[in-house]
Write an enzyme that holds these catalytic residues in place. Structure first.
Site, PDB file in Angstrom:
ATOM      1  N   GLY A   1      -9.276 -13.040  20.882  1.00 29.25           N
ATOM      2  CA  GLY A   1      -8.763 -11.805  20.317  1.00 29.25           C
ATOM      3  C   GLY A   1      -7.530 -12.048  19.451  1.00 29.25           C
ATOM      4  O   GLY A   1      -7.383 -13.093  18.797  1.00 29.25           O
ATOM      5  N   SER A   2      -6.611 -11.116  19.495  1.00 27.39           N
ATOM      6  CA  SER A   2      -5.449 -11.137  18.587  1.00 27.39           C
ATOM      7  C   SER A   2      -4.451 -12.251  18.881  1.00 27.39           C
ATOM      8  O   SER A   2      -3.499 -12.433  18.104  1.00 27.39           O
ATOM      9  CB  SER A   2      -4.731  -9.790  18.634  1.00 27.39           C
ATOM     10  OG  SER A   2      -5.571  -8.762  18.162  1.00 27.39           O
ATOM     11  N   THR A   3      -4.624 -12.988  19.982  1.00 24.74           N
ATOM     12  CA  THR A   3      -3.666 -14.060  20.286  1.00 24.74           C
ATOM     13  C   THR A   3      -3.736 -15.200  19.272  1.00 24.74           C
ATOM     14  O   THR A   3      -2.828 -16.045  19.238  1.00 24.74           O
ATOM     15  CB  THR A   3      -3.903 -14.627  21.698  1.00 24.74           C
ATOM     16  OG1 THR A   3      -5.257 -15.076  21.819  1.00 24.74           O
ATOM     17  CG2 THR A   3      -3.609 -13.571  22.754  1.00 24.74           C
ATOM     18  N   VAL A   4      -4.788 -15.260  18.439  1.00 28.08           N
ATOM     19  CA  VAL A   4      -4.853 -16.318  17.421  1.00 28.08           C
ATOM     20  C   VAL A   4      -4.252 -15.880  16.087  1.00 28.08           C
ATOM     21  O   VAL A   4      -4.115 -16.694  15.165  1.00 28.08           O
ATOM     22  CB  VAL A   4      -6.306 -16.815  17.191  1.00 28.08           C
ATOM     23  CG1 VAL A   4      -6.873 -17.429  18.444  1.00 28.08           C
ATOM     24  CG2 VAL A   4      -7.195 -15.695  16.670  1.00 28.08           C
ATOM     25  N   LYS A   5      -3.860 -14.624  15.966  1.00 25.96           N
ATOM     26  CA  LYS A   5      -3.317 -14.144  14.687  1.00 25.96           C
ATOM     27  C   LYS A   5      -2.073 -14.913  14.232  1.00 25.96           C
ATOM     28  O   LYS A   5      -1.915 -15.163  13.030  1.00 25.96           O
ATOM     29  CB  LYS A   5      -3.025 -12.644  14.773  1.00 25.96           C
ATOM     30  CG  LYS A   5      -4.278 -11.785  14.796  1.00 25.96           C
ATOM     31  CD  LYS A   5      -3.948 -10.306  14.925  1.00 25.96           C
ATOM     32  CE  LYS A   5      -5.224  -9.464  14.946  1.00 25.96           C
ATOM     33  NZ  LYS A   5      -4.942  -8.014  15.148  1.00 25.96           N
TER      34      LYS A   5
END
Length: 578
Positions: free
Chosen positions: A301-305
């Site tokens: 999810g958004s943790t790789v942004k």
């Protein structure tokens, strides 16, 4: 005068029976002499061999399995002396060992076994010389059995593994089987290191089993080695407690937590729920024994942004002061739509991360070559092993395709279409905290930090960390991970779980971050799998666990907090809640 008659004795012939006896005795004597001559002259070794078969034995010294401790010497696995009870059924039979059944009843009672089954087992193996009655009994029980003085019942020394920390470190440390051989976790991975080699000696024993002569050493023994882990048991205990509490509160299927020392790559905590008690083997369930932090992979999810942002800065596509237009809050890519929760308009790069804008991060990803983004992921360790050397470790998955649609490139930027393990994600954030240097993860305590490999420029890494501080401040998506006195650079993430033909209604809640942001010391990831109820966002479910564990760990390690003025400067200009 009567003339005396003269008696004449005639010799009697020797009876044939006497002849037979004499001949037989002579033959026996000759046979014995011949046999003695044969044994002593022609086959002198045979008698010696027969004697050795009955008296020579090889004994081995007992070698205790090595200790497993945390970095501060706290015991995680230790061997304790126990006894094995075994029988020689032939001796039991020859010496009428069943004459006093009261003693057999006492033996059965102390071992909690039915007397009839115990006796039948010995009788049914009457020709054997060795059968186990029961293994790993306590010294107290063994002393009681010794006093029973049952013919053919003997004691043998062995050891049993005991785990003082129980379920807190169960999946990582692992267990041994009844023969003291590692079968799970580090007990299995480092079995040879922990085991050692017993010394073997040849001795001569009497009929009653006593050593009457020591003939020499056959094999020199080798001492077992201890295993010192990088784990800090204080932090591990705190991590497991908070993780278990969150799992129960949200009725989650499972959860994992990994904490890494940014400066060395050492793992200070690795906890999983559900867990199990390694000291109670009766009802072991395989799903509880899995070290999910290294075996289970999730869409992040958004943790790789933050890493997409770092790739964009590295490629020169944007600069720290640039703005990105996200109006009208959604866009159609191919036949699909990418959207934000609401229209954010023109926003800074920091706001893209603070508000977790899918629109903003997708636009950055679409402006860079796909190989730039994939190369950044791979250089940070995704799709590869972390170097931790744990059995069952997954590499995650980065798709390898020749052609990518624009929508696939966009979803790749906000954490869909690839999978990572909690350990891999923690290592990525540790790389961000170390100024762009990737180090192998280690579950063993290191004497010195490895050099590592630079995969991001220090400028880009520090710039992204500075942006992430706002995520845990007012207006960010991770305010529940905020820690007073310590600036936290973190990112929440919530991903739908894939099902056949698409995505279902189950979620994975994540929070990952580094603290303190001004001088990074620890990186941590919290993953809660399938939380139930209305609250399933990473910031709401995993954020509080991150905040409590990270706060406690920083205090345990005596990391100095920042002043309120410094924290305000690091957080940047205060933002109103939206």
């Amino acid at each position: 005068m009567r003339k005396q008659a003269k008696r004449i004795f005639k010799p009697q012939p020797i009876h044939w029976r006497l002849k037979a006896v004499v001949v037989t005795v002579c033959l026996l004597f000759v046979s014995l002499v011949g046999r003695a001559a044969y044994i002593q002259v022609l086959q002198p070794e045979m008698l010696r061999h027969e004697s050795d078969m009955r008296t020579l034995r090889t004994t081995s010294s007992e070698v205790q399995r090595g200790l497993i401790t945390d970095r501060n010497g706290e015991m995680l696995a230790v061997s304790v002396p126990v006894k094995a009870i075994y029988a020689d059924p032939k001796v039991v039979s020859d010496e009428n060992g069943f004459a006093d059944m009261r003693r057999w009843q006492a033996l059965a009672d102390v071992l909690h076994q039915p007397e009839t089954e115990l006796v039948d087992r010995v009788k049914s193996n009457a020709t054997k010389r060795f059968i186990y009655i029961q293994r790993q009994v306590t010294p107290t029980v063994a002393d009681y059995i010794k006093q029973l003085k049952l013919p053919g019942i003997y004691l043998k020394s062995e050891s049993r593994r005991y785990y003082p920390t129980g379920e807190i470190t169960a999946q990582l440390v692992g267990i041994t089987n009844i023969d003291d051989v590692g079968i799970e976790g580090l007990e299995n991975t480092y079995d040879n290191w922990l085991t050692g080699t017993p010394a073997k000696e040849q001795v001569r024993k009497s009929r009653d089993g006593q050593v009457v002569e020591r003939l020499g050493i056959i094999q020199q023994g080798e001492r077992s080695n201890d295993l010192v882990l990088s784990l800090d048991q204080r932090i591990q205990q705190l991590a497991y407690r908070e993780l278990k509490r969150a799992t129960e509160m949200y009725q989650a299927a499972s959860a994992s937590l990994v904490m890494i020392d940014v400066r060395t790559g050492e793992i200070l905590a690795m906890a999983n729920t559900p867990s199990y008690n390694p000291n109670a083997r009766d009802d072991l369930e395989s799903f509880r024994m899995r070290n999910r932090a290294v075996t289970d992979a999730y869409e992040p999810g958004s943790t790789v942004k933050p890493f997409v942002m770092a790739a964009a800065l590295e490629a020169g596509i944007v600069k720290p002061g640039d703005l990105v237009d996200t109006s009208p809050g959604w866009m159609r890519i191919g036949g699909s739509i990418v959207r934000d929760s609401h229209n954010l308009g023109d926003i800074s790069l920091a706001t893209i991360l603070i508000k977790s804008s899918n629109m903003g991060i997708s636009k950055l990803a679409l402006e860079m070559p796909i190989q730039q983004l994939l190369g950044t992921y791979q250089s940070l360790g995704l799709g590869n092993y972390t170097g931790v050397n744990l059995t069952g470790e997954s590499t995650g998955l980065i798709p390898d395709r020749h052609r990518w649609s624009d929508f696939e490139r966009a979803t790749l930027a906000f954490g869909y279409g690839l999978t990572v393990t909690p350990l891999q994600l923690a290592r990525m954030y540790a790389t961000l905290g170390s100024g762009g240097i990737l180090r192998p993860a280690s579950v063993l305590k290191l004497k010195q930090a490895p050099e590592g490999v630079r995969v991001l420029s220090e400028t880009s890494a520090k710039e992204v960390l500075k942006m992430l501080v706002g995520v845990t401040e007012a207006g960010g998506t991770g305010t529940k991970a905020h820690i007073d006195g310590y600036p936290v650079a973190g990112k929440s993430g919530t991903s739908r779980k894939a099902v056949a033909g698409g995505y279902g209604d189950d979620y994975v809640a994540l929070f990952a971050g580094v603290a303190p942001a001004n001088d990074p010391r620890l990186a941590m990831v919290v993953v809660v799998n399938d939380p139930k109820g209305d609250h399933y966002y990473g910031g709401d479910v995993s954020g509080p666990v991150f905040g409590k564990v990270m706060s406690g760990a920083l205090q345990m390690l005596n990391v100095e907090p920042v002043t309120p003025q410094q924290q305000v400067q690091l957080a940047g200009t205060p933002r109103r809640k939206e």
